[in-house]
Write an enzyme that holds these catalytic residues in place. Structure first.
Site, PDB file in Angstrom:
ATOM      1  N   LYS A  78       0.827  -1.209   0.000  1.00  0.00           N
ATOM      2  CA  LYS A  78       0.000   0.000   0.000  1.00  0.00           C
ATOM      3  C   LYS A  78       0.866   1.267   0.000  1.00  0.00           C
ATOM      4  CE  LYS A  78      -3.944  -2.331   0.671  1.00  0.00           C
ATOM      5  NZ  LYS A  78      -3.536  -3.740   0.819  1.00  0.00           N
TER       6      LYS A  78
HETATM    7  C1  LIG Z   1      -4.194  -4.915   0.394  1.00  0.00           C
HETATM    8  C2  LIG Z   1      -3.387  -6.142   0.318  1.00  0.00           C
HETATM    9  C3  LIG Z   1      -3.659  -7.137  -0.628  1.00  0.00           C
HETATM   10  C4  LIG Z   1      -4.829  -7.062  -1.568  1.00  0.00           C
HETATM   11  O1  LIG Z   1      -4.708  -6.011  -2.493  1.00  0.00           O
HETATM   12  P1  LIG Z   1      -5.998  -5.472  -3.255  1.00  0.00           P
HETATM   13  O2  LIG Z   1      -5.541  -4.296  -4.015  1.00  0.00           O
HETATM   14  O3  LIG Z   1      -6.995  -5.106  -2.176  1.00  0.00           O
HETATM   15  O4  LIG Z   1      -6.501  -6.571  -4.102  1.00  0.00           O
HETATM   16  C5  LIG Z   1      -2.795  -8.223  -0.697  1.00  0.00           C
HETATM   17  N1  LIG Z   1      -1.753  -8.343   0.155  1.00  0.00           N
HETATM   18  C6  LIG Z   1      -1.465  -7.414   1.083  1.00  0.00           C
HETATM   19  C7  LIG Z   1      -0.309  -7.634   1.989  1.00  0.00           C
HETATM   20  C8  LIG Z   1      -2.266  -6.270   1.196  1.00  0.00           C
HETATM   21  O5  LIG Z   1      -1.974  -5.353   2.125  1.00  0.00           O
END
Ligand SMILES: *Cc1c(COP(=O)(O)O)cnc(C)c1O
Length: 497
Positions: free
Chosen positions: A110
């Site tokens: 993120k």
């Molecule tokens: C948010 C997240 C995901 C999923 O990503 P999306 O964009 O919601 O599909 C997968 N792995 C981790 C570690 C995340 O923080």
């Protein structure tokens, strides 16, 4: 570049407006009116660039209101908070590559977007001549919350309020959020799961009375969830960059295609890859990997999106989601950008908890989009196998993608280069990783963290190591219908009322 809403194509706004608003007033999501296609010349230029330059170049194609230099200043600042290369592509085997997206301030992918978004948002506001303050309201399955808090902390004119499901995040994720520093932040747990949190937050977003009351206080609402275009855009960049890296390392040749497998929850990360493909990046198969909450896998294999199912709490909590917001953007494309049809499906989802599209349409429009899932046991086995075979330690989310990749390869014998998207540092989920690789039964995250560091010989990332000694500032648990009230209480205090 203009943007429109997935639920109302009459709308035509600029990218900076889309970023400031977060979500369209009709409840739809903003999408670019078309996708810029990268030429051979663009790729030749991009290959020569470092990551901040690549990201600025690509974002510039979507945001005419910024100059390349402005964007470069942003990406340089944002990615200077990373430990080294923001998104290294590691080759772990002849055909296997791992795209590590977790070298940022909160150790999850993120950060790739949430270090950039605060700049995009504040500068967009300035360009639009808006002097109101912004409340960023976030529902998080664990990682978005912390990354948004870290990205926006002490940014002037912005307050960040985060809600996470009390029993739906890992102990480490909870600790990261509870100890958040900064004077413009507020965090609370919701007694419910992620979908409860996301729905509660979405309801606030479309409530006109809430908006009016906020306006009186000098605030406008915005979102840091991946419904915001400013989240998706920086995510497109690393897929383009991974392609450049595959080319320059000689893993693939010009005109050769490659596969990508993405551990998926809210469908944001994988959607960004789909958009990169639309820009001409030669992705052959795009594989959606789910955990036991395999609603997306079922949808992509059957055409039926059915939320009437058990919600599983898994060891990959950031993917414990049954209502994947960004799927709406994919539907919009599958339906040939038919806004009314998209709106109808979303109404059905809200009303009945289920919708259906023709399976043949899926095959025809997105034949390259495959889906699989990994059980809890398979996920742990894969962490262990990757450690044994490649001496590579992966977190449980990445392991879900690794497991689905292995299934795909053994089924198809496809020998194309594969990029497995790695979304979190293994140090973020030490109990599970330790159990998988060393068969230990340490349930205390902080102790497991030290064990993991000892066994791998790798240092604990400092931002995680410091949590043990940090003060827990936010320990409130609220009911899911108290989100609005909670937001106003916090803002009232912030503004001395
Ligand atoms: C948010 C997240 C995901 C999923 O990503 P999306 O964009 O919601 O599909 C997968 N792995 C981790 C570690 C995340 O923080």
């Amino acid at each position: 570049m203009k943007y429109t809403s997935t639920r109302n194509k009459q709308i035509s706004i600029s990218g900076i407006e889309a970023i400031v608003q977060g979500i369209s007033p009709d409840g739809g999501l903003y999408v670019p009116c078309d996708f810029p296609v990268l030429t051979k010349k663009d790729i030749a230029k991009l290959i020569e660039m470092d990551y901040p330059e690549r990201a600025a170049y690509i974002m510039n194609l979507y945001l005419d209101e910024f100059t390349y230099d402005e964007l470069l200043e942003i990406t340089k600042k944002a990615y200077s908070t990373f430990d080294g290369d923001p998104c290294p592509l590691l080759s772990i085997d002849e055909y296997l590559n791992v795209l590590e997206l977790w070298h940022g301030p909160t150790c999850a992918f993120k950060d790739m977007a949430l270090t950039v978004l605060p700049y995009l948002l504040t500068i967009s506001k300035r360009k639009l001549g808006l002097d109101e303050k912004t409340v960023i309201l976030v529902a998080t399955s664990g990682d978005t919350g912390k990354a948004a808090l870290e990205g926006f902390k002490d940014v002037d004119g912005v307050d960040v309020i985060v809600f996470y499901p009390d029993k739906g995040v890992s102990a480490m994720q909870k600790l990261q959020m509870q100890t958040q520093e900064g004077k413009n932040v507020f965090v609370a747990a919701i007694d419910g799961n992620f979908d409860d949190a996301q729905t509660a937050v979405k309801n606030v977003f479309v409530d006109e009375k809430v908006k009016a009351r906020l306006k009186d206080m000098g605030y406008a609402l915005s979102s840091a969830n991946s419904i915001n275009w400013g989240r998706l855009l920086p995510q497109i960049c690393y897929y383009v960059s991974a392609f450049c890296d595959l080319l320059s390392s000689g893993e693939i040749e010009e005109r050769e295609t490659f596969n990508v497998c993405v551990p998926t929850g809210n469908f944001g990360n994988i959607l960004a890859c789909y958009y990169a493909k639309k820009m001409g990046i030669p992705v052959d198969k795009l594989i959606c990997a789910s955990n036991d909450n395999k609603i997306l896998t079922d949808f992509l294999n059957t055409g039926v999106y059915d939320t009437h199912r058990e919600f599983h709490k898994t060891i990959s909590p950031s993917m414990d989601i049954l209502i994947s917001s960004n799927l709406e953007r994919l539907l919009f494309e599958i339906l040939d950008r038919d806004d009314l049809a998209t709106k109808e499906l979303m109404t059905e989802l809200k009303r009945d908890g289920v919708y259906k599209i023709d399976k043949k349409l899926l095959r025809k429009k997105v034949p390259f989009l495959l889906a699989g899932y990994a059980t809890e046991e398979e996920t742990e086995d894969c962490i262990s196998a990757a450690s044994d075979v490649y001496d590579y330690i992966m977190d449980p989310h990445t392991a879900v993608a690794y497991s689905v990749t292995m299934d795909y390869i053994s089924e198809t014998r496809d020998e194309k280069q594969m990029v497995i998207v790695s979304t979190a540092s293994p140090f973020k989920f030490p109990v599970v990783v330790q159990r998988a690789i060393n068969a230990t039964n340490e349930n205390d995250e902080l102790k497991a963290l030290k064990d993991l560091s000892f066994w791998t010989g790798e240092e604990i990332p400092p931002q995680i190591a410091k949590l043990e000694k940090s003060e827990r500032r936010f320990t409130k648990v609220i009911d899911k219908n108290q989100v609005e009230q909670c937001m106003f209480e916090y803002l009232g205090e912030r503004n001395g009322r």
